[in-house]
Design an enzyme around this catalytic site. Structure first.
Site, PDB file in Angstrom:
ATOM      1  N   GLU A 137      -0.828   5.312  -0.667  1.00 23.23           N
ATOM      2  CA  GLU A 137      -0.137   4.220   0.251  1.00 23.23           C
ATOM      3  C   GLU A 137      -0.821   4.039   1.407  1.00 23.23           C
ATOM      4  O   GLU A 137      -0.717   4.895   2.542  1.00 23.23           O
ATOM      5  CB  GLU A 137       1.517   4.731   0.519  1.00 23.23           C
ATOM      6  CG  GLU A 137       2.354   4.722  -1.091  1.00 23.23           C
ATOM      7  CD  GLU A 137       2.627   3.538  -1.372  1.00 23.23           C
ATOM      8  OE1 GLU A 137       2.515   2.600  -0.831  1.00 23.23           O
ATOM      9  OE2 GLU A 137       3.059   3.332  -2.475  1.00 23.23           O
ATOM     10  N   LYS A 144       1.579  18.670   2.850  1.00 28.90           N
ATOM     11  CA  LYS A 144       0.814  18.899   4.048  1.00 28.90           C
ATOM     12  C   LYS A 144       1.154  17.754   5.064  1.00 28.90           C
ATOM     13  O   LYS A 144       1.082  16.660   4.799  1.00 28.90           O
ATOM     14  CB  LYS A 144      -0.569  18.581   4.013  1.00 28.90           C
ATOM     15  CG  LYS A 144      -1.296  19.365   5.290  1.00 28.90           C
ATOM     16  CD  LYS A 144      -2.463  18.755   5.611  1.00 28.90           C
ATOM     17  CE  LYS A 144      -2.705  17.529   6.223  1.00 28.90           C
ATOM     18  NZ  LYS A 144      -2.330  17.439   7.608  1.00 28.90           N
ATOM     19  N   GLU A 160      -5.576  -2.868  11.540  1.00 25.05           N
ATOM     20  CA  GLU A 160      -4.446  -2.376  11.818  1.00 25.05           C
ATOM     21  C   GLU A 160      -4.539  -1.394  13.064  1.00 25.05           C
ATOM     22  O   GLU A 160      -5.395  -0.675  13.273  1.00 25.05           O
ATOM     23  CB  GLU A 160      -4.170  -1.191  10.586  1.00 25.05           C
ATOM     24  CG  GLU A 160      -2.877  -0.546  10.730  1.00 25.05           C
ATOM     25  CD  GLU A 160      -2.492   0.380   9.757  1.00 25.05           C
ATOM     26  OE1 GLU A 160      -3.467   1.330   9.493  1.00 25.05           O
ATOM     27  OE2 GLU A 160      -1.422   0.342   9.048  1.00 25.05           O
ATOM     28  N   CYS A 204       3.675   1.091   8.889  1.00 26.27           N
ATOM     29  CA  CYS A 204       2.629   0.695   7.743  1.00 26.27           C
ATOM     30  C   CYS A 204       2.752  -0.854   7.367  1.00 26.27           C
ATOM     31  O   CYS A 204       1.867  -1.526   7.239  1.00 26.27           O
ATOM     32  CB  CYS A 204       2.607   1.374   6.551  1.00 26.27           C
ATOM     33  SG  CYS A 204       4.137   1.705   5.712  1.00 26.27           S
TER      34      CYS A 204
HETATM   35  P1  NAD Z   1      -4.083   9.365   8.826  1.00 28.82           P
HETATM   36  O1  NAD Z   1      -4.778   8.772   7.611  1.00 28.82           O
HETATM   37  O2  NAD Z   1      -4.678   9.984   9.864  1.00 28.82           O
HETATM   38  O3  NAD Z   1      -3.224  10.857   8.198  1.00 28.82           O
HETATM   39  C1  NAD Z   1      -2.386  10.957   7.180  1.00 28.82           C
HETATM   40  C2  NAD Z   1      -2.745  12.481   6.438  1.00 28.82           C
HETATM   41  O4  NAD Z   1      -3.753  12.584   6.054  1.00 28.82           O
HETATM   42  C3  NAD Z   1      -2.142  13.413   7.567  1.00 28.82           C
HETATM   43  O5  NAD Z   1      -1.479  14.170   6.887  1.00 28.82           O
HETATM   44  C4  NAD Z   1      -3.677  13.861   7.916  1.00 28.82           C
HETATM   45  O6  NAD Z   1      -3.701  15.257   8.381  1.00 28.82           O
HETATM   46  C5  NAD Z   1      -4.373  13.668   6.648  1.00 28.82           C
HETATM   47  N1  NAD Z   1      -5.803  13.650   6.833  1.00 28.82           N
HETATM   48  C6  NAD Z   1      -6.526  13.183   7.950  1.00 28.82           C
HETATM   49  N2  NAD Z   1      -7.698  13.350   7.861  1.00 28.82           N
HETATM   50  C7  NAD Z   1      -7.963  13.834   6.718  1.00 28.82           C
HETATM   51  C8  NAD Z   1      -9.185  14.175   5.893  1.00 28.82           C
HETATM   52  N3  NAD Z   1     -10.572  13.999   6.598  1.00 28.82           N
HETATM   53  N4  NAD Z   1      -8.811  14.876   4.816  1.00 28.82           N
HETATM   54  C9  NAD Z   1      -7.837  15.123   4.301  1.00 28.82           C
HETATM   55  N5  NAD Z   1      -6.753  14.832   4.976  1.00 28.82           N
HETATM   56  C10 NAD Z   1      -6.682  14.254   6.237  1.00 28.82           C
HETATM   57  O7  NAD Z   1      -2.788   8.450   9.138  1.00 28.82           O
HETATM   58  P2  NAD Z   1      -1.729   8.640  10.233  1.00 28.82           P
HETATM   59  O8  NAD Z   1      -2.470   8.421  11.415  1.00 28.82           O
HETATM   60  O9  NAD Z   1      -1.098   9.979  10.007  1.00 28.82           O
HETATM   61  O10 NAD Z   1      -0.651   7.612   9.853  1.00 28.82           O
HETATM   62  C11 NAD Z   1      -0.862   6.257  10.053  1.00 28.82           C
HETATM   63  C12 NAD Z   1      -1.361   5.510   9.106  1.00 28.82           C
HETATM   64  O11 NAD Z   1      -0.511   5.698   7.891  1.00 28.82           O
HETATM   65  C13 NAD Z   1      -1.371   3.753   9.081  1.00 28.82           C
HETATM   66  O12 NAD Z   1      -2.663   3.736   8.651  1.00 28.82           O
HETATM   67  C14 NAD Z   1      -0.298   3.566   8.237  1.00 28.82           C
HETATM   68  O13 NAD Z   1      -0.532   2.210   7.679  1.00 28.82           O
HETATM   69  C15 NAD Z   1      -0.187   4.586   7.072  1.00 28.82           C
HETATM   70  N6  NAD Z   1       1.257   4.520   6.468  1.00 28.82           N
HETATM   71  C16 NAD Z   1       1.134   4.043   5.431  1.00 28.82           C
HETATM   72  C17 NAD Z   1       2.444   3.616   4.650  1.00 28.82           C
HETATM   73  C18 NAD Z   1       2.617   3.200   3.277  1.00 28.82           C
HETATM   74  O14 NAD Z   1       3.518   3.430   2.500  1.00 28.82           O
HETATM   75  N7  NAD Z   1       1.645   2.129   2.739  1.00 28.82           N
HETATM   76  C19 NAD Z   1       3.582   4.305   5.202  1.00 28.82           C
HETATM   77  C20 NAD Z   1       3.336   5.016   6.647  1.00 28.82           C
HETATM   78  C21 NAD Z   1       2.101   5.198   7.125  1.00 28.82           C
END
Ligand code: NAD
Length: 485
Positions: free
Chosen positions: A260, A184, A388, A295
């Protein structure tokens, strides 16, 4: 040289879900817009998958799993190597899709993200026929074989900051280990992986082994998290959503969950780091790359008081030279944030910096989703030091002693990455050992390679991507006792 604007006019985004080897609309026909954050234009209306689509994708993955798991390692390798080659052959299109969808610089997507994705896939493809089992040294000398078995259906849920590459971090080891996958993508950036699914078919991946269900997090993401026939979720995204996946697993089938999540990584600069210009370049790279949407962004600068003024002057000067603009223009060095909503969110942190701290460089909003680089000196209790931001906003604190630097660096719910700058090898080594972070970079920032594990401590999550260790997440150890007397 590629004419990116011409290619942008010609490219035809795939907009259907990809289930059981075919593009299909959502069962109820719903779609959601994906927007170019550089302009605010709608790029495409993409299938909005819900429960029924996720059911179909998981069922297809389940059906495909036994055959893929039993495919000879050398054959799995050949398919995945062909896919890596197809990524290279279609690199311009994939790079462009990520740049249009997420506002990422074309220089980065074409030179880093896409070639990096192909290289990572190739690396995991090469592991398929190099994974040996074990024979245990049992107490009575009986034969006990210990093997690694694929888990079954892997749900990979990924964010928008590196749309193709984050997906590959998950897909590559999961497929190499013999699992089938339902992916997804983030709603902000589904286009490159929809194209990837087609390329996977062209590479010879059997139908159903890789499915893509674009959709909204609380719909498609939640349905995957709660699905009773998903064996493991591998998630990259924010900490609050990571916590939801733990709940989903508890409410459903106790599927394994690997997370992650977010970070607030510290960049610790000691006064004995003599090349202050190199430090300033590292500080800027650490927070302004990908407009801060990383991240492991080094979002906190902890600097020894004697060098604070000199370093901040250099960092501000470099930050002022950043050229914001069209991500398809190779001269641009910072694009927009992923969406207007993300730009608004980042500006709320700029506002906190203004009210709770001292502006070293004030940030501002322009265009559809642009925020300019910002630097604030704030106290350790400020939300800007603790939360963050995921944007180009640097929080600065000065320190007096090594102990204070370590205490400040570790004073975070996160523990994804950290950097240490010092010309004293013993100090750098000592401090690196005391930092609670999954990756520590000494005299550099954000060092990363497919051969090294990547992941966090604390609320940055658990489990590791990249390196041979990532394969552990997608396999279970199995012991087979043989009574041969
Ligand atoms: P997000 O958590 O909003 O979304 C990530 C994924 O989860 C997306 O596919 C989204 O559609 C899905 N999602 C959102 N709400 C959901 C729910 N209620 N139930 C199930 N799935 C859901 O994150 P983002 O805004 O897309 O990305 C930014 C975040 O990602 C930051 O916090 C960043 O630190 C993190 N990130 C971490 C790493 C790592 O390796 N640690 C790498 C890249 C990004």
């Amino acid at each position: 040289m590629t004419d990116w604007h011409a290619l942008a006019r010609a490219v035809e985004p795939r907009t259907d879900a990809f289930i059981d080897g075919k593009p299909v609309p959502a069962a109820d026909g719903r779609r959601f817009p994906t927007v170019n954050p550089a302009t605010g234009e709608v790029l495409a209306q993409v299938a909005a998958c819900g429960d029924e689509d996720v059911d179909r994708a998981v069922a297809a993955a389940r059906r495909a799993f036994p055959r893929w798991a039993a495919t000879a390692p050398g054959e799995r390798k050949a398919v995945l190597l062909r896919l890596a080659e197809l990524i290279r052959a279609n690199a311009d299109e994939l790079a462009l899709l990520d740049s249009l969808d997420a506002g990422k610089l074309i220089g980065d997507t074409s030179a880093v993200d896409v070639p990096g994705s192909a290289a990572i896939l190739q690396w995991y493809a090469e592991t398929t026929d190099k994974a040996y089992g074990e024979i245990a040294p049992t107490a009575r000398g009986d034969l006990a074989l210990v093997t690694r078995e694929p888990l079954g259906v892997v749900a990979a849920v990924v964010p928008w900051n590196y749309p193709l590459e984050m997906a590959i971090w998950k897909i590559a080891p999961a497929l190499a280990a013999g699992n089938s996958v339902v992916l997804k993508p983030a709603e902000e950036s589904p286009l490159s992986v929809l194209r990837l699914a087609e390329l996977a078919m062209a590479a010879g991946l059997p139908e159903g082994v890789l499915n893509v269900v674009p959709g909204l997090g609380p719909e498609a993401g939640r349905a995957l998290g709660l699905h009773p026939d998903v064996d493991v979720v591998t998630f990259t995204g924010s900490t609050p959503v990571g916590k939801l996946f733990l709940q989903y697993a508890g409410q459903s089938n106790m599927k394994q969950v690997w997370l992650e999540c977010g970070g607030k990584s510290a960049n610790v600069v000691f006064a004995d780091a003599a090349d202050v210009d190199a430090v300033a370049a590292g500080v800027c790279f650490g927070i302004f790359t990908n407009a801060g949407q990383v991240c492991s962004a080094n979002a906190r600068l902890l600097v020894a008081r004697p060098v604070r003024d000199q370093l901040l002057a250099l960092v501000s000067e470099k930050a002022r030279q950043i050229r914001q603009g069209d991500p398809l223009d190779l001269a641009t060095t910072m694009g927009p944030l992923v969406s207007a909503a993300q730009a608004d969110r980042v500006m709320r942190y700029v506002e906190i910096g203004r009210t709770e701290g001292r502006a070293v460089l004030d940030g501002g909003r322009s265009g559809h989703a642009y925020v300019s680089p910002a630097i604030f000196e704030v106290g350790p209790e400020s939300r800007l030091s603790r939360e963050e931001v995921f944007g180009p906003v640097l929080a600065v604190q000065a320190f007096d002693t090594e102990d204070e630097a370590v205490a400040l660096a570790n004073d975070s719910i996160y523990g994804l990455a950290a950097s240490v700058w010092s010309d004293s090898l013993s100090r750098a080594h000592r401090v690196a050992g005391r930092l609670r972070a999954g990756t520590v970079s000494v005299n550099t920032v954000d060092a990363l390679d497919v051969t090294t594990p990547f992941g966090g401590f604390g609320q940055s999550g658990f489990g590791r991507d990249l390196s041979p260790h990532a394969l552990d997440k997608f396999t279970a150890l199995k012991t087979t006792w043989v009574n041969y007397r």
